[in-house]
Design a protein around this motif. Sequence first.
Motif, mmCIF file in Angstrom:
data_model
loop_
_atom_site.group_PDB
_atom_site.id
_atom_site.type_symbol
_atom_site.label_atom_id
_atom_site.label_comp_id
_atom_site.label_asym_id
_atom_site.label_seq_id
_atom_site.Cartn_x
_atom_site.Cartn_y
_atom_site.Cartn_z
ATOM 1 N N UNK A 71 47.212 30.181 40.158
ATOM 2 C CA UNK A 71 47.090 29.319 41.330
ATOM 3 C C UNK A 71 47.102 27.868 40.904
ATOM 4 N N UNK A 72 47.484 27.015 41.853
ATOM 5 C CA UNK A 72 47.449 25.574 41.668
ATOM 6 C C UNK A 72 46.683 25.016 42.867
ATOM 7 N N UNK A 73 45.423 24.673 42.663
ATOM 8 C CA UNK A 73 44.596 24.218 43.778
ATOM 9 C C UNK A 73 45.060 22.864 44.318
ATOM 10 N N UNK A 74 45.692 22.069 43.481
ATOM 11 C CA UNK A 74 46.199 20.765 43.943
ATOM 12 C C UNK A 74 47.360 20.947 44.918
ATOM 13 N N UNK A 75 48.063 22.058 44.797
ATOM 14 C CA UNK A 75 49.216 22.323 45.667
ATOM 15 C C UNK A 75 48.910 23.364 46.739
ATOM 16 N N UNK A 76 47.675 23.840 46.780
ATOM 17 C CA UNK A 76 47.321 24.907 47.732
ATOM 18 C C UNK A 76 48.281 26.081 47.617
ATOM 19 N N UNK A 77 48.500 26.514 46.395
ATOM 20 C CA UNK A 77 49.488 27.566 46.179
ATOM 21 C C UNK A 77 48.974 28.611 45.208
ATOM 22 N N UNK A 78 49.417 29.836 45.420
ATOM 23 C CA UNK A 78 49.141 30.937 44.508
ATOM 24 C C UNK A 78 50.467 31.597 44.170
ATOM 25 N N UNK A 79 50.554 32.118 42.953
ATOM 26 C CA UNK A 79 51.814 32.654 42.454
ATOM 27 C C UNK A 79 51.602 34.061 41.889
ATOM 28 N N UNK A 80 52.680 34.810 41.857
ATOM 29 C CA UNK A 80 52.672 36.099 41.178
ATOM 30 C C UNK A 80 53.931 36.180 40.332
ATOM 31 N N UNK A 81 53.760 36.055 39.027
ATOM 32 C CA UNK A 81 54.877 36.204 38.096
ATOM 33 C C UNK A 81 55.032 37.683 37.780
ATOM 34 N N UNK A 82 56.198 38.223 38.052
ATOM 35 C CA UNK A 82 56.443 39.655 37.871
ATOM 36 C C UNK A 82 57.549 39.837 36.844
ATOM 37 N N UNK A 83 57.203 40.455 35.728
ATOM 38 C CA UNK A 83 58.159 40.725 34.652
ATOM 39 C C UNK A 83 58.337 42.236 34.487
ATOM 40 N N UNK A 84 59.386 42.608 33.804
ATOM 41 C CA UNK A 84 59.671 44.022 33.527
ATOM 42 C C UNK A 84 59.592 44.858 34.800
ATOM 43 N N UNK A 85 60.214 44.376 35.835
ATOM 44 C CA UNK A 85 60.152 45.057 37.133
ATOM 45 C C UNK A 85 60.845 46.415 37.086
ATOM 46 N N UNK A 86 60.252 47.353 37.807
ATOM 47 C CA UNK A 86 60.756 48.713 37.863
ATOM 48 C C UNK A 86 60.992 49.110 39.320
ATOM 49 N N UNK A 87 61.812 50.108 39.562
ATOM 50 C CA UNK A 87 62.065 50.527 40.958
ATOM 51 C C UNK A 87 60.791 50.827 41.734
#
Length: 121
Positions: A71-87
């Motif tokens: 998350x970045x509280x200065x930007x009021x944002x939350x993220x989800x980095x997703x790697x090695x994605x599967x079906x």
Amino acid sequence: QVQLVESGGGLVQPGGSLRLSCAASGTIFSIYAMGWYRQAPGKQRELVAWITGTGSTNHANSVKGRFTISRDNAKNAVYLQMNSLQPEDTAVYYCNQGVIIPDGTYSPNFWGQGTQVTVSS
């Protein structure tokens, strides 16, 4: 009124990566925990990861080591980095604002509209 708007979903091949973003408004963002849920067709909505206002995180066993919430509280944002994605990661992903209740679990409150992630060759 709390508003959560997700972005970053799409179609990706197995083994690929995506980064989901969630922009929050109408809230004192930094004091609340934030979470990502997902719901696949015919399945119940499941909690993928959550993060406290100070940055402590928890990830579901099914995504541990592949997904990272931040998350970045200065930007009021939350993220989800997703790697090695599967079906099996194919689902609608929802951003959520919530609280950590006394037993240490995440309790959801406000929801975004969701963003579709499809993992397919």
